[in-house]
Design an enzyme around this catalytic site. Structure first.
Site, PDB file in Angstrom:
ATOM      1  N   CYS A 195       0.833  -1.215   0.107  1.00  0.00           N
ATOM      2  CA  CYS A 195      -0.019   0.032  -0.143  1.00  0.00           C
ATOM      3  C   CYS A 195       0.846   1.322  -0.049  1.00  0.00           C
ATOM      4  CB  CYS A 195      -1.064  -0.024   1.066  1.00  0.00           C
ATOM      5  SG  CYS A 195      -2.184  -1.548   1.136  1.00  0.00           S
ATOM      6  N   MET A 196       0.983   1.973   1.201  1.00  0.00           N
ATOM      7  CA  MET A 196       1.732   3.332   1.227  1.00  0.00           C
ATOM      8  C   MET A 196       3.118   2.902   0.813  1.00  0.00           C
ATOM      9  SD  MET A 196       2.327   6.222   2.062  1.00  0.00           S
ATOM     10  CE  MET A 196       0.919   7.332   2.870  1.00  0.00           C
TER      11      MET A 196
END
Length: 864
Positions: free
Chosen positions: A293-294
Site C-alpha cells: 500500500c503506502m
C-alpha cells in the site's frame, strides 16, 4: 393530527414491509422507526459536504464536531478492524453495509502472545468519524463486551446513523475526493483536507519494538501505519520483526529484508522516508525490499516515479488484483487514495500487480535489475491449464420437478446453455420437464437440440450415441444429474464415447458425495468435521451410534433434498430412519449431533488457474438440524464477527482447492454459537438451491460463470454481468439484506405433521430485499401466503391457535409455522432470552423481530 396520521402511515408501511415516500424522505421514516422502537431521544447532528450538501443524522458516538476526508468501506463485517486501521487516519468512514453494530465489540484491550491488541489493528480508533445507515442498538455475540456506540464514546469518536449511505457512496465514487464534516449544533468546525499533513508521522511508532524474537529471519519493518495483523503474519512466517519509526535511518541497519508498511495520506509528504529508501535502493545491498500500500508507493517514489491522487480511490475489501507474470488474481482489501504513474517508472522497473477493474498499478512494481520487489500480497506461481477444446456440449437438466429439485435447476441450466452459445458451442439439452424455461420455445431456441427424456444413465447413453458430444455438464441439474454422471463414469460410458466432463472432475464429485471419501479428504488437510462413521447396513449404523453416543444425525449419500436423513435420539429411532435411508441409498453416515449450532453456507467459484472467490455467504435463521430448503435464510450473514467470517471463508477456499473443484460449489458449516469451533457438514460440487438464491441475492450469475469456468476460461477474463466493464473475479459487497423464507403446501394433506427437520418438505421459497432486516423479513412473510400481513401473532389463512396448544412446545419444536409462534410469544410478553433458550435462534434476530412487535404496539396506542 399530523403526528397521528404519520403514525398511521408508518403502521401501514411496517405491515406491508416497505417504507412509504410521501412528505418524508424514506431515510427519515427509517429513523422514526428506530427512535420509536427504543423510545429514545438521540442527539442530532449534520453531515456537511464541501459543496454545501447537508444530511441530518442521529448520534451514537461522541458528541463532538470533526472534519475530514469522506471515504467508504465495502466490507460486510469487520468494523472493529476497519475503525482501528491507521490507513483511515484523518478520514470520515462510511460503511456501505446498512446494518452495523450487530456483533458488538470484543475486548479491545486484550493482548495476544506478541503483546499486540488481539481484536483490533492498532492501539486506538483511527477514523475521525463514522457514518452508517442503521445502527444495531441490540448486539449479540459470545465474544462481545460492549456495544459499538459505547466504544466510540469511550474513544471520543463521533458517529451518525440514519445517513443514506447508498447515496453518499455514489457521491464519493462520482466526485473522487470529497471533504466534509460531522457538525453538532453550537459546535462549528471548518472543513479541512487531512492529506495536506504528513499523516504517516502521526500514526508511526516513536520507538523501535521487536516481535518474534529469536526467529531466523530478521525483517526491519518501517511503520507508516502498520496493522497488527501484518506483524502477526510476518512472525508466523518465521520473521523477527524490528518495527522502526517512519523516519528511521535504514542504510546502517542489519536485516535480511526491509518491509515498508501501509499507511494514510499522501506518500509524497513522507520525504525523509523516501530519501532513506532511495539510499537503500541505490546501494549494493542484496536484501529484498518489500512494500505494501503506502510502502509500495514510497518504494516507487524512491526509485524516481511520480504519484498522483486517484480519481476515485481504490477502496473496499473486495478489490481484484492480477499478477501480470502469472495471470492469477487475488482478492485484496485496499484503502488507497494515491497511485503511481507507471509511465514515470525508471528503466528496468515494471508493474507486478495491477487492479483488474481499472488497470491502476498501485499494488506492485518489480525492479528487474536487482532483488527489490514491491508487493501487495504473496506471489504464488501456478500453471494455467490449457482450455478444453470442445465443440458440442451435453447439458443434463434436473429430474422431474419435485420437492428437492425445482426451479433452481431450470435457472442454472438456462444460464449454462446461454454461456455455451456465447462461446459458439453447440448444445444438447436433456430435461424431462416440458413446462420450464430451458425447454419452452425461448429456451429450446437457445439449445440446438432438446430431448424430453428422463435423466438416467440409460437414456443419457442413447443421447450420447446419437449426438456424439465431446463434453458434458453435470453440475447444472442438481443431485439427479450429478448421480447420473457418476454412474456413467463408473460404467465407462463417458470414456467409451470420448466425452469429457467439463468443470469439476468426476473423482472430485465422488469425493464430495461419498461420505467416507469426503471425511478422508478433509482429514488430509486437517479440516474439522463432526465425528462420523460411514456404514452400509442397519446393524453397522447401530454400532456406530453406540460408539459416537446418542443423539446422532443420520445422513444419506447421493441423496436428494436430504431424503432419508434425520436426528436420532434413540436406538429405535435410528433403526427406523436407517431402514428408510438404505432403501434409497447404498451408504449412510452416522455423525455426532450438533443440534443448536449455527448453520452457515458459502458459495465459492474456482477456475483452472486456481483463482478462487467466495461470491456469497448465508446464515440460517434456524439453528442446525433443519434442511436449508426448509429454513429461513439471510444473506449475507448477520451475526458472524470478522474473525468468524474470514475463518470460514479461508477454510472454504482451502477445501475447494484441495478437492479440485472447477466451477461453482457450496460449502456448509456448523458453527458453535459461543466459540470459534466449527465443523464442515458437506460440500455440494454443483449448482444447488442455495446457488440460485445467492445468484439472485448478489446479482452474480453463478451458473453462467460456472459454465464458462467449466470450459477452462479463467475468472479475470469473464466480465462482470452488471457493469459489463469490470471483471467477474470479485466478491460482491451488498448494501442490502436478503431474506429467503420457504413456502409450504402442507394444508392440502390431512393429518400432515408441520414439524420440519433435515429432510426437506417445502415446495418453494420467496426472496425479499430490504435495507433493514425488518423490512426484508416483512416483505418475505407477505409473499409466503396471501393471508399473511407480515410478522403477526396468528397462523396463515387467519387461523388462530387452539386453546390446547402449548406455546413453549411450538417454540421448542421446529415447524413450518414457528415464525408466527415467535410473533405470538413476543406479543404475549415472552422475553428474548426465554425464546432464545427454547429455540437456540440467535438473539440478534429475535431482537430485530421484537422491534417490529414493539413498534406495532407503540403505534397502536395512537388513535385517529
Amino acid at each position: 393530527m399530523t403526528k397521528i396520521l404519520l403514525a398511521s402511515s408508518v403502521v401501514k408501511s411496517l405491515r406491508q414491509g416497505y417504507v412509504v415516500e410521501n412528505t418524508l424522505f424514506s431515510g427519515e421514516i427509517l429513523l422514526l422507526i428506530c427512535l420509536l422502537s427504543f423510545n429514545s431521544q438521540a442527539q442530532t447532528a449534520h453531515l456537511v459536504l464541501e459543496d454545501g450538501t447537508r444530511m441530518k443524522g442521529f448520534s451514537f458516538g461522541h458528541g463532538a464536531s470533526v472534519a475530514g476526508e469522506l471515504v467508504f468501506n465495502t466490507g460486510l463485517v469487520g468494523y472493529p478492524e476497519a475503525l482501528t486501521d491507521p490507513s483511515y487516519r484523518g478520514q470520515i468512514l462510511t460503511l456501505t453495509y446498512p446494518i452495523v453494530g450487530n456483533y458488538g465489540v470484543p475486548d479491545t484491550q486484550e493482548l495476544d502472545e506478541l503483546g499486540l491488541r488481539k481484536h483490533v489493528e492498532s492501539e486506538r480508533i483511527q477514523v475521525s468519524g463514522l457514518l452508517v445507515q442503521d445502527y444495531s442498538h441490540d448486539y449479540s455475540h459470545w465474544n462481545s463486551v460492549k456495544s459499538l456506540g459505547q466504544w466510540l464514546q469511550e474513544e471520543k469518536v463521533p458517529a451518525l446513523f440514519g445517513i443514506d449511505t447508498r447515496m453518499l457512496t455514489k457521491v464519493i465514487r462520482d466526485k473522487g475526493t470529497v471533504l466534509g464534516k460531522i457538525e453538532f449544533d453550537g459546535h462549528p468546525v471548518e472543513i479541512c483536507d487531512p492529506n495536506q499533513k504528513n499523516l504517516v508521522a502521526e500514526v508511526s511508532t516513536k520507538e523501535i519494538r521487536v516481535f518474534g524474537k529469536g526467529n531466523p529471519i530478521k525483517v526491519v519493518a518501517v511503520d507508516c501505519g502498520i496493522k497488527h495483523n501484518i506483524i502477526r503474519l510476518l512472525v508466523k512466517r518465521g520473521a523477527e520483526v524490528h518495527l522502526v519509526p517512519w523516519d528511521q535511518e535504514l542504510q546502517s541497519l542489519d536485516y535480511d529484508g526491509l518491509f515498508i508498511s501501509n499507511g494514510p495520506g499522501d506518500p509524497s509528504l513522507a520525504q525523509k522516508l523516501i530519501q532513506n529508501v532511495r539510499k537503500v535502493l541505490e546501494s549494493d545491498r542484496p536484501e529484498p525490499v518489500f512494500g505494501i500500500c503506502m510502502g509500495n508507493q514510497i518504494t516507487a517514489l524512491a526509485a524516481g516515479a511520480k504519484s498522483y491522487k486517484l480519481p476515485m480511490g481504490n477502496r473496499g475489501q473486495n478489490q481484484p488484483v492480477l499478477n501480470v507474470m502469472t495471470g492469477q488474481a487475488f482478492i485484496t482489501a485496499q484503502n488507497h487514495g494515491y497511485g503511481i504513474d507507471s509511465e514515470s517508472l525508471p528503466p528496468g522497473w515494471s508493474p507486478l500487480f495491477t487492479n483488474a477493474n481499472d488497470g491502476t498499478n498501485e499494488v506492485g512494481f518489480t525492479d528487474c535489475n536487482k532483488a527489490s520487489v514491491s508487493l501487495q500480497i504473496t506471489v504464488f506461481i501456478v500453471s494455467i491449464s490449457v482450455l478444453m477444446q470442445v465443440s458440442k456440449v451435453l447439458v443434463l437438466g434436473s429430474g422431474g420437478l419435485s420437492i428437492g429439485q425445482a426451479g433452481e435447476f431450470d435457472y442454472s441450466g438456462s444460464q449454462a446453455v446461454k454461456a455455451m452459445k456465447e462461446e459458439n458451442l453447440k448444445t444438447v439439452l436433456m430435461n424431462p420437464n416440458i413446462a420450464s424455461v430451458q425447454t419452452n420455445e425461448v429456451g429450446s431456441k437457445q439449445a440446438d437440440s432438446v430431448y424430453f427424456l428422463p435423466v438416467t444413465p440409460e437414456f443419457v447413453t442413447e443421447v450420447i450415441k446419437t449426438e456424439r458430444p465431446d463434453g458434458i455438464l453435470l453440475s447444472m441439474g442438481g443431485q439427479t444429474a450429478l448421480n447420473c454422471g457418476v454412474e456413467l463414469f463408473q460404467r465407462g460410458v463417458l470414456e467409451k464415447y470420448g466425452v469429457k466432463v467439463l468443470g469439476t472432475p468426476v473423482e472430485s464429485i465422488m469425493a464430495t458425495e461419498d461420505r467416507q471419501l469426503f471425511a478422508d479428504k478433509l482429514m488430509e488437510i486437517n479440516e474439522k468435521i463432526a465425528p462420523s462413521i460411514a456404514v452400509e447396513s442397519v446393524s453397522d449404523a447401530l454400532k456406530a451410534a453406540e460408539q459416537i453416543g446418542y443423539p446422532v444425525m443420520l445422513r444419506s449419500a447421493y441423496a436428494l433434498g436430504g431424503l432419508g436423513s434425520g436426528l436420532c435420539a434413540s436406538k429405535e429411532k435410528l433403526q427406523e430412519t436407517a431402514h428408510k435411508a438404505l432403501a434409497m441409498s447404498s451408504q449412510i453416515l452416522v455423525e455426532k449431533s450438533l443440534l443448536g449450532w449455527k448453520e452457515v453456507e458459502y458459495e465459492v467459484v474456482r477456475d483452472v488457474a486456481d483463482n478462487c472467490v467466495t461470491v456469497c455467504n448465508m446464515e440460517n435463521f434456524d439453528p442446525l438440524g433443519i434442511h436449508t430448503g426448509d429454513s429461513i435464510v439471510v444473506a449475507p450473514s448477520q451475526t458472524l464477527s470478522n474473525e468468524e467470517y474470514h475463518m470460514l471463508r479461508e477454510t472454504a477456499i482451502k477445501v475447494v482447492r484441495h478437492l479440485g473443484i472447477v466451477g461453482e460449489c457450496n460449502i456448509q458449516y456448523a458453527l458453535h454459537p459461543s466459540s470459534l469451533e466449527y465443523c464442515i457438514i458437506e460440500v455440494n460440487a454443483r449448482l444447488s438451491r442455495s446457488s440460485a438464491l445467492a445468484s439472485k441475492a448478489t446479482g452474480y450469475p453463478l451458473a453462467f460463470v460456472a459454465a464458462k469456468l467449466a470450459l477452462g476460461i479463467p475468472l479475470p477474463e469473464i466480465k462482470n454481468a452488471v457493469s459489463e466493464k469490470t471483471t467477474a473475479c470479485f466478491e460482491p459487497s451488498l448494501d442490502y439484506i436478503v431474506t429467503k423464507i420457504p413456502r409450504w403446501d402442507l394444508d392440502r394433506f390431512q393429518g400432515m405433521s408441520r414439524e420440519i427437520g433435515s429432510s426437506m418438505k417445502s415446495v418453494g421459497e420467496v426472496m425479499a430485499v430490504g435495507r433493514t432486516f425488518e423490512e426484508s423479513v416483512q416483505k418475505a412473510l407477505r409473499m409466503c401466503h396471501p393471508s399473511v400481513d407480515g410478522f403477526m401473532p396468528r397462523l396463515p389463512l387467519k387461523k388462530a391457535w387452539a386453546d390446547t396448544q402449548d406455546l413453549q412446545q411450538e417454540l421448542a419444536v421446529p415447524s413450518s409455522t414457528r415464525i408466527f409462534s415467535l410473533a405470538k410469544a413476543l406479543h404475549s410478553g415472552v422475553s428474548v432470552d426465554q425464546i432464545h433458550q427454547l429455540t437456540a435462534i440467535d438473539k440478534w434476530f429475535l431482537h430485530k423481530l421484537h422491534r417490529i412487535t414493539q413498534l406495532e404496539q407503540h403505534l397502536g396506542s395512537y388513535k385517529r
